[in-house]
Design a protein around this motif. Structure first.
Motif, short mmCIF file in Angstrom:
data_model
loop_
_atom_site.label_atom_id
_atom_site.label_comp_id
_atom_site.label_asym_id
_atom_site.label_seq_id
_atom_site.Cartn_x
_atom_site.Cartn_y
_atom_site.Cartn_z
N ASN A 250 0.84 -1.20 0.00
CA ASN A 250 0.00 0.00 0.00
C ASN A 250 0.87 1.25 0.00
OD1 ASN A 250 -2.64 -1.39 0.39
ND2 ASN A 250 -1.67 -2.01 2.31
N THR A 251 0.41 2.29 -0.68
CA THR A 251 1.20 3.53 -0.79
C THR A 251 1.02 4.45 0.40
OG1 THR A 251 -0.59 4.60 -2.02
CG2 THR A 251 1.11 3.47 -3.30
N GLY A 252 0.00 4.23 1.20
CA GLY A 252 -0.23 5.12 2.33
C GLY A 252 -0.80 6.45 1.87
N ILE A 261 5.52 3.10 -7.62
CA ILE A 261 6.86 2.53 -7.82
C ILE A 261 7.71 2.72 -6.57
CG2 ILE A 261 7.67 4.65 -8.93
CD1 ILE A 261 8.88 1.01 -9.54
N LYS A 262 7.54 3.83 -5.84
CA LYS A 262 8.32 4.03 -4.62
C LYS A 262 7.94 2.99 -3.56
CE LYS A 262 7.38 8.44 -4.05
NZ LYS A 262 7.40 9.81 -3.44
N ALA A 263 6.64 2.73 -3.41
CA ALA A 263 6.20 1.73 -2.44
C ALA A 263 6.68 0.33 -2.84
CB ALA A 263 4.68 1.75 -2.31
N ASN A 264 6.61 0.02 -4.12
CA ASN A 264 7.03 -1.31 -4.59
C ASN A 264 8.53 -1.52 -4.46
OD1 ASN A 264 4.37 -1.89 -5.20
ND2 ASN A 264 4.56 -1.27 -7.34
N MET A 265 9.30 -0.48 -4.71
CA MET A 265 10.75 -0.60 -4.53
C MET A 265 11.10 -0.78 -3.05
SD MET A 265 12.14 -0.52 -7.53
CE MET A 265 13.79 0.16 -7.62
N ALA A 266 10.38 -0.09 -2.18
CA ALA A 266 10.60 -0.27 -0.75
C ALA A 266 10.23 -1.69 -0.33
CB ALA A 266 9.77 0.74 0.04
N CYS A 267 9.19 -2.24 -0.92
CA CYS A 267 8.80 -3.64 -0.66
C CYS A 267 9.91 -4.59 -1.08
CB CYS A 267 7.51 -3.96 -1.40
SG CYS A 267 7.16 -5.74 -1.56
N LEU A 286 2.84 -11.45 -4.62
CA LEU A 286 2.89 -10.03 -4.30
C LEU A 286 1.78 -9.29 -5.04
CD1 LEU A 286 6.74 -9.33 -4.68
CD2 LEU A 286 5.51 -10.37 -2.76
N ASP A 287 0.90 -8.66 -4.28
CA ASP A 287 -0.12 -7.76 -4.84
C ASP A 287 0.43 -6.36 -4.68
OD1 ASP A 287 -2.35 -6.52 -5.78
OD2 ASP A 287 -3.61 -6.95 -4.02
N LEU A 288 1.10 -5.89 -5.72
CA LEU A 288 1.86 -4.64 -5.64
C LEU A 288 0.97 -3.41 -5.81
CD1 LEU A 288 4.80 -5.89 -7.84
CD2 LEU A 288 4.89 -5.50 -5.38
N ALA A 289 1.50 -2.29 -5.40
CA ALA A 289 0.80 -1.02 -5.65
C ALA A 289 0.80 -0.73 -7.15
CB ALA A 289 1.51 0.10 -4.89
N PRO A 290 -0.22 -0.02 -7.64
CA PRO A 290 -0.29 0.27 -9.07
C PRO A 290 0.94 1.02 -9.57
CG PRO A 290 -2.37 0.80 -8.00
CD PRO A 290 -1.39 0.52 -6.90
N ARG A 296 8.25 -2.16 -14.31
CA ARG A 296 8.39 -3.53 -13.83
C ARG A 296 9.84 -3.99 -13.81
NH1 ARG A 296 3.40 -7.24 -16.21
NH2 ARG A 296 1.72 -6.27 -14.95
N ARG A 297 10.59 -3.62 -14.85
CA ARG A 297 11.98 -4.10 -14.92
C ARG A 297 12.83 -3.55 -13.77
NH1 ARG A 297 14.73 -6.76 -18.68
NH2 ARG A 297 13.03 -6.51 -20.18
N PRO A 298 12.76 -2.25 -13.45
CA PRO A 298 13.52 -1.77 -12.29
C PRO A 298 13.11 -2.46 -10.99
CG PRO A 298 12.84 0.08 -13.64
CD PRO A 298 12.15 -1.12 -14.19
N PHE A 299 11.81 -2.75 -10.87
CA PHE A 299 11.34 -3.46 -9.67
C PHE A 299 11.96 -4.85 -9.60
CE2 PHE A 299 8.40 -6.67 -8.04
CZ PHE A 299 8.34 -6.29 -6.71
#
Length: 341
Positions: A250-252, A261-267, A286-290, A296-299
């Protein structure tokens, strides 16, 4: 508190070890009194093959075990096997026929002859020194040897003694000619595992009450919660079910275009530690944030980098049609929730 601290203590009557890095719990080992330890070696008896799976159930002193890749193995035949992971409740003990005799400095590999030195040791003079120690300690034994990365700069006598101890254990186990079902070697407990695997310089605390004094018990309380706080106000929920481990990101309060992308990278950065401390494995979804598909590749790169430093074998499977990301992780430890129940 800055730096690394290893605390050897107990949770009730159960032996446990904790690794604190800069005041944060980074790893936790808890004994499993009712479950065979990983690394335990049995002389098992082949029981019955499993058609279509290429495996066979075995009989051991601790119950039924399951072995894959059984070419040439017939029911009733004795075979040496080693526990390779955590045995889930109601399921057979996972074992392998490829035995490893592992200690802090050395790993004896009976099925892979040759003397090998960790590739992370690159100094040629140091490699030559270690190779000389290995030749002397192995004394012409036909087994293979791997000298681990912590041998770099290590005391020659300590390395030699470690090699000789593992070599003697291997010879005793492999030289036993009995055919009866038997436990030949017990796996290491948390305190020995901490000495064996947490090799970076650290303060070591052994007095009783160390967990309370160094904040380990407080960290365990937070691990009982599914929510894991991430940087930037984001969070993820790590929720084990019977079939899989679901991770919801979740992005909060962040509503910017880059929030996903910031939330997913932190995950990606936090996930290995979250799974390791909770002792979770198997299928992980993983149910990632939108986020846009171009991100996707950087993640994936960040996720691969994070798990590269984690010792538990984890396979990055990939994306599902619904946009979830799947991983497959070895069940190397007992789930923490079951140990603390």
């Amino acid at each position: 508190m800055k730096g690394r601290t290893i605390i050897l203590d107990h949770l009730g009557e159960i032996e446990a070890a904790a690794l604190m890095v800069d005041g944060t719990l980074d790893d936790l080992l808890v004994d499993t009194p009712d479950v065979p330890r990983s690394g335990t070696i049995y002389r098992a008896i082949a029981d019955r093959p499993v058609k279509g799976q290429g495996g066979m159930f075995l009989k051991t002193p601790d119950g039924s075990a399951f072995l894959r890749q059984i070419k040439g193995l017939a029911p009733g035949q004795p075979i040496l096997v080693q526990v390779s992971g955590f045995a889930e409740d109601g399921k057979a003990i996972p074992v392998t026929s490829k035995l490893l005799f592992k200690s802090r400095y050395a790993i004896i590999t009976p099925e892979a002859p040759g003397l090998n030195i960790s590739r992370s040791i690159r100094d040629e003079e140091e490699r030559d020194r270690l190779l000389e120690i290995a030749h002397d300690a192995m004394d012409g034994a036909a087994y293979g040897l791997i000298l681990r990365s912590c041998c770099a700069g290590g005391d020659a006598d300590a390395i030699s003694e470690d090699i000789e101890a593992m070599l003697e254990l291997a010879q005793n186990v492999l030289g036993d000619e009995s055919t009866e079902m038997e436990t030949l070697a017990e796996g290491d407990g948390p305190h020995v595992l901490a000495w064996r695997d947490w090799v970076a310089p650290a303060e070591v605390v052994t007095q009783a009450g160390g967990f309370e004094d160094h904040g380990v018990l407080d960290a365990l309380d937070s691990l009982a919660q599914d929510r894991v706080a991430l940087s930037g106000g984001a969070s993820m929920y790590v929720e084990p079910t019977r079939a899989l481990v679901a991770v919801d990101v979740n992005t909060g309060a962040d509503v910017s275009l880059a929030a996903g992308i910031k939330a997913n990278m932190a995950c990606a950065r936090a996930l290995p530690r979250a799974l390791r401390l909770r002792g979770l494995g198997g299928q992980i979804v993983l149910d990632l944030a939108p986020m846009p598909k171009k991100d996707r590749r950087p993640f994936e790169t960040a996720l691969r980098s994070a798990f590269k430093a984690d010792e538990v074998e984890t396979t990055l499977v990939g994306w599902t049609p619904l946009g979830h990301y799947e991983l497959q992780r070895k069940r190397a430890r007992a789930p923490l929730a079951e140990l603390l129940a």
